[in-house]
Design a protein around this motif. Structure first.
Motif, PDB file in Angstrom:
ATOM      1  N   GLU A   1      32.422  43.159  37.698  1.00 52.30           N
ATOM      2  CA  GLU A   1      32.516  41.703  37.541  1.00 52.30           C
ATOM      3  C   GLU A   1      33.299  41.330  36.283  1.00 52.30           C
ATOM      4  O   GLU A   1      34.180  40.449  36.319  1.00 52.30           O
TER       5      GLU A   1
ATOM      6  N   ALA B   1      36.973  42.161  36.737  1.00 56.83           N
ATOM      7  CA  ALA B   1      37.624  41.188  37.618  1.00 56.83           C
ATOM      8  C   ALA B   1      37.971  39.916  36.855  1.00 56.83           C
ATOM      9  O   ALA B   1      39.031  39.319  37.069  1.00 56.83           O
TER      10      ALA B   1
ATOM     11  N   THR C   1      40.661  37.606  38.953  1.00 53.54           N
ATOM     12  CA  THR C   1      40.471  37.640  40.398  1.00 53.54           C
ATOM     13  C   THR C   1      38.997  37.882  40.695  1.00 53.54           C
ATOM     14  O   THR C   1      38.167  37.942  39.783  1.00 53.54           O
ATOM     15  N   SER C   2      38.670  38.030  41.970  1.00 52.35           N
ATOM     16  CA  SER C   2      37.289  38.303  42.365  1.00 52.35           C
ATOM     17  C   SER C   2      37.019  39.794  42.382  1.00 52.35           C
ATOM     18  O   SER C   2      37.951  40.621  42.399  1.00 52.35           O
ATOM     19  N   ARG C   3      35.762  40.162  42.401  1.00 52.08           N
ATOM     20  CA  ARG C   3      35.396  41.576  42.448  1.00 52.08           C
ATOM     21  C   ARG C   3      35.931  42.244  43.712  1.00 52.08           C
ATOM     22  O   ARG C   3      36.438  43.362  43.664  1.00 52.08           O
ATOM     23  N   SER C   4      35.796  41.559  44.840  1.00 54.39           N
ATOM     24  CA  SER C   4      36.219  42.158  46.103  1.00 54.39           C
ATOM     25  C   SER C   4      37.726  42.381  46.145  1.00 54.39           C
ATOM     26  O   SER C   4      38.201  43.428  46.608  1.00 54.39           O
ATOM     27  N   VAL C   5      38.494  41.407  45.651  1.00 54.83           N
ATOM     28  CA  VAL C   5      39.952  41.557  45.645  1.00 54.83           C
ATOM     29  C   VAL C   5      40.365  42.688  44.709  1.00 54.83           C
ATOM     30  O   VAL C   5      41.208  43.530  45.055  1.00 54.83           O
TER      31      VAL C   5
ATOM     32  N   ALA D   1      38.570  45.309  43.715  1.00 52.33           N
ATOM     33  CA  ALA D   1      38.147  46.600  44.253  1.00 52.33           C
ATOM     34  C   ALA D   1      39.077  47.057  45.374  1.00 52.33           C
ATOM     35  O   ALA D   1      39.475  48.229  45.435  1.00 52.33           O
ATOM     36  N   GLU D   2      39.453  46.134  46.258  1.00 49.89           N
ATOM     37  CA  GLU D   2      40.308  46.491  47.391  1.00 49.89           C
ATOM     38  C   GLU D   2      41.714  46.865  46.936  1.00 49.89           C
ATOM     39  O   GLU D   2      42.263  47.886  47.367  1.00 49.89           O
TER      40      GLU D   2
ATOM     41  N   GLN E   1      41.708  50.223  44.877  1.00 44.91           N
ATOM     42  CA  GLN E   1      41.540  51.385  45.751  1.00 44.91           C
ATOM     43  C   GLN E   1      42.825  51.664  46.519  1.00 44.91           C
ATOM     44  O   GLN E   1      43.247  52.826  46.650  1.00 44.91           O
TER      45      GLN E   1
ATOM     46  N   SER F   1      38.201  53.836  42.926  1.00 50.02           N
ATOM     47  CA  SER F   1      37.614  52.575  42.469  1.00 50.02           C
ATOM     48  C   SER F   1      37.872  52.404  40.975  1.00 50.02           C
ATOM     49  O   SER F   1      38.145  53.385  40.272  1.00 50.02           O
TER      50      SER F   1
END
Length: 326
Positions: free
Chosen positions: A234, A237, A242-246, A248-249, A252, A258
């Protein structure tokens, strides 16, 4: 300090320009795989990366099962996977009889001249030797042949002029010429990496591609600037905007791990550097790279290097003593 600068500061690089060639068409020569030349170029290196700079004229480079690539003045090519290759004035020519590598590399930089008397091409051949883990980091995701043109960069003209000067100095009786040439080889290689990052195109992956990405590059810079910080996904990010999901993706996809896995790998590279270059106790090194206990640090180091840090340090020290004796 940005991630590329910090990485190159921490991990020792050794470079050299070992051949200066002037060829006249028609000509062609075959170069072996980098791992075959490595024992003669830099015997103690874990990985050797070969590169060539075209300073005059044009030529073609060919790798097996790939179309030939035309090169012009100012082009630098790096063989990221150490492939054997052919270079010549035109594709498909028969290579000249090979000179034994040991003989070719007895005197450096070696001057090599041959060909059929036609259009001239001048080449400089160099290498960079480094830790195998650094090589995997820098070269991950790169195509077998990386080409950039240094004449389009601010440093290009200065680099070419400096290399020519250093080559002349290396053949003079004045001391220090070979040392200057070695440093210029490193600078040239680093400039190639910087130019490659700026020339990013769609579909590229790897660590250098990550540095060129707005989101992943910001995260990498943050991790390298504060490796001992107790990062969370978090917080990282937020640093990257940006967001955590963006994050991380994208991380990767481009880097291949990660963000937290990458942080552990970077911390272990830092620790290995400190183990080699200092006599600091393990507890101090563990703290410097972000571990509160020796146990956690030793466990992480063993996972990455296969042995505990104390054992690894002793082995490296013994290797250094053996190299000095020989």
């Amino acid at each position: 300090m940005d991630a590329l600068s910090e990485t190159l500061r921490v991990v020792q690089l050794v470079g050299a320009i070992f051949l200066q060639g002037r060829f006249t068409a028609p000509w062609c020569y075959q170069s072996p795989r980098a791992d075959a030349a490595a024992p003669l170029l830099e015997p103690d290196a874990e990985r050797v990366v070969i590169f060539h700079l075209v300073t005059e004229g044009e030529c073609f480079v060919e790798l097996d099962h790939q179309p030939p690539v035309r090169l012009g003045a100012g082009d630098v090519i790096v063989f990221s996977q150490g492939d054997a290759h052919r270079m010549g004035s035109a594709p498909g020519l028969t290579p000249a009889p090979a000179t034994p590598l040991k003989e070719l590399l007895q005197r450096r930089p070696r001057q090599l001249m041959y060909g059929g008397g036609g259009a001239p091409t001048r080449l400089l051949c160099g290498y960079l030797a480094c830790d195998a883990r650094l090589a995997r980091l820098l070269l991950a995701g790169l195509p077998p042949l990386v080409r950039v043109n240094v004449r389009g960069s601010n440093a290009g003209t200065w680099l070419e002029a400096s290399v020519r000067y250093a080559l002349a100095e290396a053949r003079s009786p004045r001391p220090g010429g070979a040392g200057v040439l070695s440093k210029l080889a490193e600078v040239l290689f680093i400039e190639v990496l910087r130019l490659y990052i700026n020339e990013q195109s769609a579909g590229r992956t790897g660590w250098l591609a990550g540095l060129g990405d707005r989101v992943v590059g910001a995260a990498l810079n943050a991790l390298h600037q504060r490796p001992a910080h107790a990062w969370t996904l978090e917080e990282l990010a937020r640093e990257a905007g940006t967001s955590r999901s963006v994050l991380a993706e994208r991380f990767q996809h481009l880097v291949g791990s990660s963000p937290m896995q990458y942080l552990i790998q970077w911390r272990m590279m830092l620790a290995a550097n400190l183990l080699c270059r200092s006599k600091a106790p393990l507890s101090r090194i563990a703290e410097d790279v972000g571990y509160q206990t020796d146990t956690a640090f030793i466990r992480a180091f063993r996972r990455e290097y296969g042995v505990p840090p104390a054992t690894w340090r002793r082995r490296r020290a013994a290797q250094g003593d053996l190299a000095e004796q020989t």
